[in-house]
Design a protein around this motif. Structure first.
Motif, mmCIF file in Angstrom:
data_model
loop_
_atom_site.group_PDB
_atom_site.id
_atom_site.type_symbol
_atom_site.label_atom_id
_atom_site.label_comp_id
_atom_site.label_asym_id
_atom_site.label_seq_id
_atom_site.Cartn_x
_atom_site.Cartn_y
_atom_site.Cartn_z
ATOM 1 N N ASP A 27 0.834 -1.211 0.000
ATOM 2 C CA ASP A 27 0.000 0.000 0.000
ATOM 3 C C ASP A 27 0.866 1.258 0.000
ATOM 4 O OD1 ASP A 27 -2.304 -1.481 -0.013
ATOM 5 O OD2 ASP A 27 -2.717 -1.258 2.128
ATOM 6 N N ILE A 28 1.919 1.251 0.804
ATOM 7 C CA ILE A 28 2.813 2.410 0.852
ATOM 8 C C ILE A 28 3.538 2.580 -0.482
ATOM 9 C CG2 ILE A 28 4.883 3.378 1.934
ATOM 10 C CD1 ILE A 28 3.995 2.021 4.546
ATOM 11 N N ALA A 29 4.004 1.473 -1.034
ATOM 12 C CA ALA A 29 4.686 1.533 -2.334
ATOM 13 C C ALA A 29 3.765 2.090 -3.405
ATOM 14 C CB ALA A 29 5.183 0.139 -2.721
ATOM 15 N N GLU A 30 2.497 1.677 -3.374
ATOM 16 C CA GLU A 30 1.517 2.174 -4.338
ATOM 17 C C GLU A 30 1.341 3.685 -4.208
ATOM 18 O OE1 GLU A 30 -2.893 0.718 -5.575
ATOM 19 O OE2 GLU A 30 -2.677 1.473 -3.530
ATOM 20 N N SER A 31 1.203 4.166 -2.981
ATOM 21 C CA SER A 31 1.032 5.610 -2.756
ATOM 22 C C SER A 31 2.255 6.379 -3.239
ATOM 23 C CB SER A 31 0.788 5.883 -1.274
ATOM 24 O OG SER A 31 -0.431 5.331 -0.858
ATOM 25 N N LEU A 32 3.439 5.869 -2.949
ATOM 26 C CA LEU A 32 4.662 6.541 -3.386
ATOM 27 C C LEU A 32 4.732 6.609 -4.906
ATOM 28 C CD1 LEU A 32 7.230 4.946 -0.904
ATOM 29 C CD2 LEU A 32 6.582 7.362 -1.009
ATOM 30 N N TYR A 33 4.382 5.507 -5.567
ATOM 31 C CA TYR A 33 4.441 5.491 -7.027
ATOM 32 C C TYR A 33 3.451 6.470 -7.636
ATOM 33 C CZ TYR A 33 3.884 4.013 -11.833
ATOM 34 O OH TYR A 33 3.790 4.015 -13.200
ATOM 35 N N ILE A 34 2.220 6.458 -7.150
ATOM 36 C CA ILE A 34 1.188 7.333 -7.708
ATOM 37 C C ILE A 34 1.511 8.795 -7.437
ATOM 38 C CG2 ILE A 34 -1.232 8.001 -7.541
ATOM 39 C CD1 ILE A 34 -0.803 5.388 -9.042
ATOM 40 N N GLU A 36 4.544 10.215 -6.400
ATOM 41 C CA GLU A 36 5.880 10.758 -6.646
ATOM 42 C C GLU A 36 6.640 10.076 -7.773
ATOM 43 O OE1 GLU A 36 8.119 11.413 -2.984
ATOM 44 O OE2 GLU A 36 6.284 11.054 -1.831
ATOM 45 N N GLY A 37 6.130 8.959 -8.287
ATOM 46 C CA GLY A 37 6.808 8.293 -9.384
ATOM 47 C C GLY A 37 7.688 7.139 -8.946
ATOM 48 N N VAL A 38 8.275 6.475 -9.953
ATOM 49 C CA VAL A 38 9.054 5.267 -9.706
ATOM 50 C C VAL A 38 10.220 5.516 -8.760
ATOM 51 C CG1 VAL A 38 10.549 3.557 -10.802
ATOM 52 C CG2 VAL A 38 8.416 4.207 -11.899
ATOM 53 N N ALA A 39 10.897 6.625 -8.930
ATOM 54 C CA ALA A 39 12.099 6.903 -8.131
ATOM 55 C C ALA A 39 11.810 6.926 -6.637
ATOM 56 C CB ALA A 39 12.713 8.223 -8.566
ATOM 57 N N ALA A 40 10.576 7.249 -6.275
ATOM 58 C CA ALA A 40 10.227 7.347 -4.850
ATOM 59 C C ALA A 40 9.992 5.985 -4.211
ATOM 60 C CB ALA A 40 8.979 8.215 -4.680
ATOM 61 N N VAL A 41 9.836 4.965 -5.021
ATOM 62 C CA VAL A 41 9.562 3.623 -4.492
ATOM 63 C C VAL A 41 10.882 2.964 -4.125
ATOM 64 C CG1 VAL A 41 8.498 1.382 -4.920
ATOM 65 C CG2 VAL A 41 7.510 3.442 -5.935
ATOM 66 N N ASN A 42 11.237 3.006 -2.865
ATOM 67 C CA ASN A 42 12.460 2.365 -2.404
ATOM 68 C C ASN A 42 12.255 1.840 -0.990
ATOM 69 O OD1 ASN A 42 13.557 4.521 -0.388
ATOM 70 N ND2 ASN A 42 13.049 5.689 -2.250
ATOM 71 N N ALA A 43 13.043 0.854 -0.630
ATOM 72 C CA ALA A 43 12.873 0.175 0.656
ATOM 73 C C ALA A 43 13.083 1.116 1.838
ATOM 74 C CB ALA A 43 13.850 -0.998 0.748
ATOM 75 N N GLU A 44 14.013 2.066 1.704
ATOM 76 C CA GLU A 44 14.310 2.973 2.814
ATOM 77 C C GLU A 44 13.100 3.851 3.148
ATOM 78 O OE1 GLU A 44 16.199 2.460 0.181
ATOM 79 O OE2 GLU A 44 17.913 1.415 1.100
ATOM 80 N N THR A 45 12.487 4.431 2.126
ATOM 81 C CA THR A 45 11.327 5.296 2.360
ATOM 82 C C THR A 45 10.148 4.501 2.902
ATOM 83 O OG1 THR A 45 12.017 6.754 0.558
ATOM 84 C CG2 THR A 45 9.739 6.942 1.298
ATOM 85 N N ILE A 46 9.921 3.332 2.331
ATOM 86 C CA ILE A 46 8.822 2.490 2.794
ATOM 87 C C ILE A 46 9.043 2.067 4.235
ATOM 88 C CG2 ILE A 46 7.689 0.252 2.480
ATOM 89 C CD1 ILE A 46 8.271 0.583 -0.536
ATOM 90 N N ALA A 47 10.258 1.681 4.569
ATOM 91 C CA ALA A 47 10.565 1.259 5.935
ATOM 92 C C ALA A 47 10.320 2.396 6.921
ATOM 93 C CB ALA A 47 12.017 0.795 6.016
ATOM 94 N N ALA A 48 10.711 3.615 6.533
ATOM 95 C CA ALA A 48 10.508 4.759 7.422
ATOM 96 C C ALA A 48 9.030 5.039 7.638
ATOM 97 C CB ALA A 48 11.203 5.990 6.836
#
Length: 210
Positions: A27-34, A36-48
């Motif tokens: 769910d978090i990855a989906e929100s980041l992609y929609i 902010e785009g592909v570049a925003a989808v990363n493990a560090e941001t999701i973990a935070a």
């Protein structure tokens, strides 16, 4: 009575927690992609955002490519929930069934705009392959309905129903993408009329009786 096996109970609980954590990550990855785009989808941001370790993201889903595939699979699953029953029903004639498919697709795009947009712009080759595979299945199902319509006297004899199905799919997808784009020229009030017009064109044009 034999007492429950504690290891099995613990494993089941662990599995449930793992599945829940995977849903949170996706769910978090989906929100980041929609947003902010592909570049925003990363493990560090999701973990935070999830308040978990980066390793948990890797363990439950994987690296960026796996995350992008996971959010695509989620969107495809939601789309199938809208479309499958409509494709498989035998109620009504072919014209009514095609219009029902179009209406279901419009409803999916309207009520799940973020996921619809994700499917129109898949994040990477692996995700695109998944979208293409499902589109191929649904186009084939639509062509089968059109085949039945030919037997009922709809359309020009000898019409290639696969080509018609692709054209209808492309027309509706493009129109919906334009309607729900952030910078669209179609206003919220006008979008309903545009959708109705598209369905009327479908009814009176491509499915015109001989």
């Amino acid at each position: 009575m034999t007492p429950p096996d504690e290891s099995k109970v613990s494993l089941t609980r662990t599995q449930r927690r793992a599945q829940q954590m995977r849903r949170v990550i996706v769910d978090i990855a989906e929100s980041l992609y929609i947003d902010e785009g592909v570049a925003a989808v990363n493990a560090e941001t999701i973990a935070a955002r999830a308040d978990i370790s980066v390793q948990t993201v890797y363990n439950r889903v994987g690296v960026r490519d796996a995350l992008l595939v996971a959010i695509t699979e989620k969107a495809l699953s939601t789309n199938r929930a809208f479309m499958d029953e409509t494709f498989t029903t035998t109620e009504g004639n072919a014209e009514q069934r095609v219009l029902a498919v179009a209406s279901a697709f419009i409803e999916f795009a309207r009520t799940h705009r973020r996921q619809f947009r994700l499917l129109t712009t898949p994040p990477g080759p692996a995700a695109q392959a998944l979208v293409n595979a499902q589109a191929e299945i649904q186009i084939g199902q639509l062509a089968q309905i059109l085949d039945a319509g030919m037997d009922e006297g709809l359309g020009t004899p000898g019409l290639n129903t696969r080509h018609v199905a692709i054209a209808l799919w492309a027309m509706l997808s493009g129109l919906l993408a334009m309607t729900f784009a952030d910078d669209t020229i179609i206003g919220e009030e006008e979008s309903e009329a545009v959708m109705t017009t598209a369905l009327n064109i479908l009814r009176d044009g491509l499915l015109h009786r001989q």
